[in-house]
Write a protein that holds these residues in place. Structure first.
Motif, PDB file in Angstrom:
ATOM      1  N   ARG A 173       0.823  -1.207   0.000  1.00  0.00           N
ATOM      2  CA  ARG A 173       0.000   0.000   0.000  1.00  0.00           C
ATOM      3  C   ARG A 173       0.862   1.264   0.000  1.00  0.00           C
ATOM      4  O   ARG A 173       0.545   2.249  -0.669  1.00  0.00           O
ATOM      5  CB  ARG A 173      -0.926  -0.002   1.216  1.00  0.00           C
ATOM      6  CG  ARG A 173      -2.023  -1.041   1.149  1.00  0.00           C
ATOM      7  CD  ARG A 173      -2.952  -1.022   2.355  1.00  0.00           C
ATOM      8  NE  ARG A 173      -3.962  -2.055   2.254  1.00  0.00           N
ATOM      9  CZ  ARG A 173      -5.092  -1.932   1.561  1.00  0.00           C
ATOM     10  NH1 ARG A 173      -5.355  -0.792   0.932  1.00  0.00           N
ATOM     11  NH2 ARG A 173      -5.961  -2.921   1.500  1.00  0.00           N
ATOM     12  N   LEU A 174       1.954   1.243   0.762  1.00  0.00           N
ATOM     13  CA  LEU A 174       2.826   2.419   0.829  1.00  0.00           C
ATOM     14  C   LEU A 174       3.555   2.649  -0.488  1.00  0.00           C
ATOM     15  O   LEU A 174       3.774   3.799  -0.896  1.00  0.00           O
ATOM     16  CB  LEU A 174       3.823   2.255   1.975  1.00  0.00           C
ATOM     17  CG  LEU A 174       3.231   2.370   3.384  1.00  0.00           C
ATOM     18  CD1 LEU A 174       4.228   1.882   4.427  1.00  0.00           C
ATOM     19  CD2 LEU A 174       2.810   3.808   3.689  1.00  0.00           C
ATOM     20  N   VAL A 175       3.940   1.573  -1.163  1.00  0.00           N
ATOM     21  CA  VAL A 175       4.597   1.715  -2.473  1.00  0.00           C
ATOM     22  C   VAL A 175       3.651   2.371  -3.474  1.00  0.00           C
ATOM     23  O   VAL A 175       4.028   3.280  -4.229  1.00  0.00           O
ATOM     24  CB  VAL A 175       5.072   0.339  -2.988  1.00  0.00           C
ATOM     25  CG1 VAL A 175       5.489   0.429  -4.457  1.00  0.00           C
ATOM     26  CG2 VAL A 175       6.237  -0.168  -2.161  1.00  0.00           C
ATOM     27  N   VAL A 176       2.390   1.919  -3.485  1.00  0.00           N
ATOM     28  CA  VAL A 176       1.399   2.513  -4.395  1.00  0.00           C
ATOM     29  C   VAL A 176       1.083   3.947  -3.982  1.00  0.00           C
ATOM     30  O   VAL A 176       0.942   4.837  -4.832  1.00  0.00           O
ATOM     31  CB  VAL A 176       0.113   1.648  -4.411  1.00  0.00           C
ATOM     32  CG1 VAL A 176      -0.943   2.291  -5.304  1.00  0.00           C
ATOM     33  CG2 VAL A 176       0.425   0.241  -4.897  1.00  0.00           C
TER      34      VAL A 176
ATOM     35  N   ASP B 120       0.959  -8.371  -7.816  1.00  0.00           N
ATOM     36  CA  ASP B 120       0.374  -8.642  -6.509  1.00  0.00           C
ATOM     37  C   ASP B 120      -1.154  -8.692  -6.626  1.00  0.00           C
ATOM     38  O   ASP B 120      -1.761  -7.789  -7.219  1.00  0.00           O
ATOM     39  CB  ASP B 120       0.789  -7.548  -5.505  1.00  0.00           C
ATOM     40  CG  ASP B 120       0.461  -7.932  -4.078  1.00  0.00           C
ATOM     41  OD1 ASP B 120      -0.730  -7.951  -3.726  1.00  0.00           O
ATOM     42  OD2 ASP B 120       1.407  -8.197  -3.316  1.00  0.00           O
ATOM     43  N   PRO B 121      -1.802  -9.727  -6.105  1.00  0.00           N
ATOM     44  CA  PRO B 121      -3.265  -9.859  -6.252  1.00  0.00           C
ATOM     45  C   PRO B 121      -4.056  -8.758  -5.561  1.00  0.00           C
ATOM     46  O   PRO B 121      -5.236  -8.553  -5.862  1.00  0.00           O
ATOM     47  CB  PRO B 121      -3.558 -11.231  -5.627  1.00  0.00           C
ATOM     48  CG  PRO B 121      -2.395 -11.492  -4.717  1.00  0.00           C
ATOM     49  CD  PRO B 121      -1.214 -10.857  -5.377  1.00  0.00           C
ATOM     50  N   ARG B 122      -3.422  -8.029  -4.645  1.00  0.00           N
ATOM     51  CA  ARG B 122      -4.143  -6.968  -3.930  1.00  0.00           C
ATOM     52  C   ARG B 122      -4.115  -5.627  -4.655  1.00  0.00           C
ATOM     53  O   ARG B 122      -4.735  -4.660  -4.218  1.00  0.00           O
ATOM     54  CB  ARG B 122      -3.529  -6.785  -2.533  1.00  0.00           C
ATOM     55  CG  ARG B 122      -3.612  -7.999  -1.649  1.00  0.00           C
ATOM     56  CD  ARG B 122      -2.656  -7.933  -0.479  1.00  0.00           C
ATOM     57  NE  ARG B 122      -1.266  -8.049  -0.905  1.00  0.00           N
ATOM     58  CZ  ARG B 122      -0.243  -8.193  -0.071  1.00  0.00           C
ATOM     59  NH1 ARG B 122      -0.458  -8.226   1.231  1.00  0.00           N
ATOM     60  NH2 ARG B 122       0.994  -8.296  -0.531  1.00  0.00           N
TER      61      ARG B 122
ATOM     62  N   VAL C  73      -4.837   0.216  -5.856  1.00  0.00           N
ATOM     63  CA  VAL C  73      -4.699   1.261  -6.890  1.00  0.00           C
ATOM     64  C   VAL C  73      -5.995   2.055  -7.020  1.00  0.00           C
ATOM     65  O   VAL C  73      -5.980   3.277  -7.183  1.00  0.00           O
ATOM     66  CB  VAL C  73      -4.295   0.639  -8.237  1.00  0.00           C
ATOM     67  CG1 VAL C  73      -4.382   1.671  -9.361  1.00  0.00           C
ATOM     68  CG2 VAL C  73      -2.878   0.081  -8.160  1.00  0.00           C
ATOM     69  N   ALA C  74      -7.131   1.354  -6.949  1.00  0.00           N
ATOM     70  CA  ALA C  74      -8.423   2.042  -7.046  1.00  0.00           C
ATOM     71  C   ALA C  74      -8.595   3.048  -5.910  1.00  0.00           C
ATOM     72  O   ALA C  74      -9.063   4.178  -6.127  1.00  0.00           O
ATOM     73  CB  ALA C  74      -9.566   1.023  -7.028  1.00  0.00           C
TER      74      ALA C  74
ATOM     75  N   LEU D   2      -6.277  10.608  -5.564  1.00  0.00           N
ATOM     76  CA  LEU D   2      -5.648  11.472  -6.571  1.00  0.00           C
ATOM     77  C   LEU D   2      -6.693  12.317  -7.291  1.00  0.00           C
ATOM     78  O   LEU D   2      -6.526  13.537  -7.442  1.00  0.00           O
ATOM     79  CB  LEU D   2      -4.873  10.607  -7.577  1.00  0.00           C
ATOM     80  CG  LEU D   2      -4.204  11.348  -8.740  1.00  0.00           C
ATOM     81  CD1 LEU D   2      -3.140  12.300  -8.224  1.00  0.00           C
ATOM     82  CD2 LEU D   2      -3.607  10.366  -9.733  1.00  0.00           C
ATOM     83  N   THR D   3      -7.772  11.669  -7.713  1.00  0.00           N
ATOM     84  CA  THR D   3      -8.836  12.394  -8.422  1.00  0.00           C
ATOM     85  C   THR D   3      -9.483  13.432  -7.516  1.00  0.00           C
ATOM     86  O   THR D   3      -9.775  14.561  -7.943  1.00  0.00           O
ATOM     87  CB  THR D   3      -9.906  11.393  -8.913  1.00  0.00           C
ATOM     88  OG1 THR D   3      -9.281  10.416  -9.747  1.00  0.00           O
ATOM     89  CG2 THR D   3     -10.986  12.117  -9.700  1.00  0.00           C
ATOM     90  N   SER D   4      -9.704  13.059  -6.247  1.00  0.00           N
ATOM     91  CA  SER D   4     -10.332  13.985  -5.304  1.00  0.00           C
ATOM     92  C   SER D   4      -9.465  15.218  -5.064  1.00  0.00           C
ATOM     93  O   SER D   4      -9.966  16.351  -5.073  1.00  0.00           O
ATOM     94  CB  SER D   4     -10.600  13.266  -3.979  1.00  0.00           C
ATOM     95  OG  SER D   4     -11.128  14.149  -3.015  1.00  0.00           O
TER      96      SER D   4
END
Length: 419
Positions: A185-188, A212-214, A219-220, A226-228
């Motif tokens: 999560r931190l990498v993303v 990674d399956p997660r 990313v979503a 990011l969009t917000s």
């Protein structure tokens, strides 16, 4: 105390001022726990900056820069205005000097600001293997292997090994999954922040976590943030642009009113100039002359009101422009702070993942199994896993071996002699 010092400095000649300023600067630059300790990732420092302003004869405290900072996973220290500075392998005194020079050079300051760098928290050490409570612990100076084992609850008794090994394996596996999830999560998150800082509307999945399956869900979530962020900034900037357009239209309308009003003033003044001579000859009543003068004054007053309204509108446009700049700067500052914290958290998560891997390996070590079945009290072997100049090495250790921050202490069972 500060007021007394400033007063003393102002009341003396140049040479004593410089001497006193140098003494005070020296006191600021002496770190409380510096010594010869060399910094590394996860070390937390407190940085304070003070600048002697020769012209004003006063000290200025850089409150916007002062605060706690962490050395990043790459061994660098990110300080506002000074930028990314190499910190790994340096002492606090060396970092203080580097910060002072960087600030003076980048901001073109006449006087070099003085930096005080103090240790807030050493990076932790880790212990795994045959101890009661393996894991991560705060580092303290003069720590030895024996002291570290004591902190971890002492040596695990052989009679406890059978039941404990299964628990250790389950616990280590569970912790590994948690820390590895945090790491991904931190990498993303770091990739999202980097994209947000440069105004991109999307970001690529980092190669280190591809497959990674997660990833899809993580990313979503980050794309939503990011969009917000960008939508909120865009809407604010659009609102400010619309406000400036309205104000500009109002200015143009007021300028047109001034032109029309000026025409009426010209006509009224022309009429007044015609009435004046007639009033002097008694051909026109003085009241009519006064009415014409009043009319001219009223018309000119309205022009003044319009000009004041134009000035107010221009000031509002300037404020809207500054608000737009402030909104962008605020988001950039927040993202920069989030980026630094994410790097620190990512480094910690990576270290914990590595530690849990070691614990899982230890729980399935054949020497451990042999010791359980033999019923004898086994001998122990100690080693330190240490990173030096970016390279990881394992060093044999004894009970009195000194431990450094960031070390991983392995306490293993010695191999059983063959029968």
């Amino acid at each position: 105390m500060k007021t007394d010092i400033v007063g003393l400095l102002r009341s003396r000649s140049t040479a004593p001022v410089r001497l006193i300023a140098a003494c005070l600067a020296l006191s600021l630059s002496v770190p409380a726990m510096a010594g010869d300790y060399q910094l590394g990732p996860q070390d937390k420092l407190n940085i304070r900056i003070a600048e002697w302003q020769t012209v004003e004869g006063t000290f200025r405290d850089w409150s916007a820069v002062n605060g706690d900072y962490s050395v990043g996973p790459g061994g660098t220290l990110s300080v506002p205005f000074a930028g990314e500075l190499p910190a790994a392998g340096k002492t606090t005194a060396e970092i203080a000097a580097t910060i002072s020079e960087a600030l003076q050079r980048k901001l073109a300051l006449a006087d070099k600001p003085e930096a005080s760098v103090e240790m807030v928290q050493f990076r932790p050490f880790y212990i795994s293997g045959e101890v009661q409570s393996p894991g991560q612990f705060p580092y303290v100076p003069e720590l030895t292997v024996l002291k570290a084992i004591s902190v971890a609850g002492g040596i695990r008794r052989n009679t406890d090994l059978g039941s404990q090994l299964g628990k250790d394996l389950v616990t280590a596996k569970g912790n590994f999954d948690i820390y590895d999830d945090q790491r991904v999560r931190l990498v993303v998150k770091r990739a999202r922040i980097d994209a947000d800082l440069v105004g991109k509307t999307t970001f690529d999945v980092p190669k280190e976590v591809e497959g990674d399956p997660r990833l899809q869900a993580i990313v979503a979530d980050e794309m939503t943030i990011l969009t917000s962020d960008q939508k909120a900034l865009k809407l604010k900037l659009q609102a400010l642009d619309e406000l400036k357009s309205v104000l500009q239209s109002e200015i143009e309308s007021l300028q047109q009113k001034i032109e029309n009003q000026q025409k009426q003033v010209d006509l009224a003044q022309k009429q007044l100039s015609n009435i004046g001579p007639l009033a002097q000859k008694g051909l026109v009543a003085n009241s009519r002359l006064l009415d014409s003068q009043q009319s001219v004054a009223d018309l000119q007053g309205k022009i003044l009101d319009y000009e004041t309204a134009i000035l107010t509108a221009k000031q509002s446009i300037s404020k809207a422009t500054q608000d737009a700049i402030d909104a962008q700067n605020t988001l950039s500052s927040k993202l920069a702070a989030d980026r630094q914290q994410t790097e620190a958290d990512l480094n910690e998560a990576a270290l914990r993942v590595g530690m849990q891997k070691g614990l899982m390996a230890q729980a399935t070590d054949p020497a451990t199994t042999a010791a359980i079945t033999s019923g004898e009290e086994p001998a122990l072997l100690y080693s330190l896993v240490r990173v030096v100049d970016g390279k990881t090495s394992e060093i044999a250790a004894k009970e009195d071996t000194l431990v450094l921050p960031g070390d991983v202490i392995k306490v293993k069972l010695a191999p059983m002699a063959s029968q």
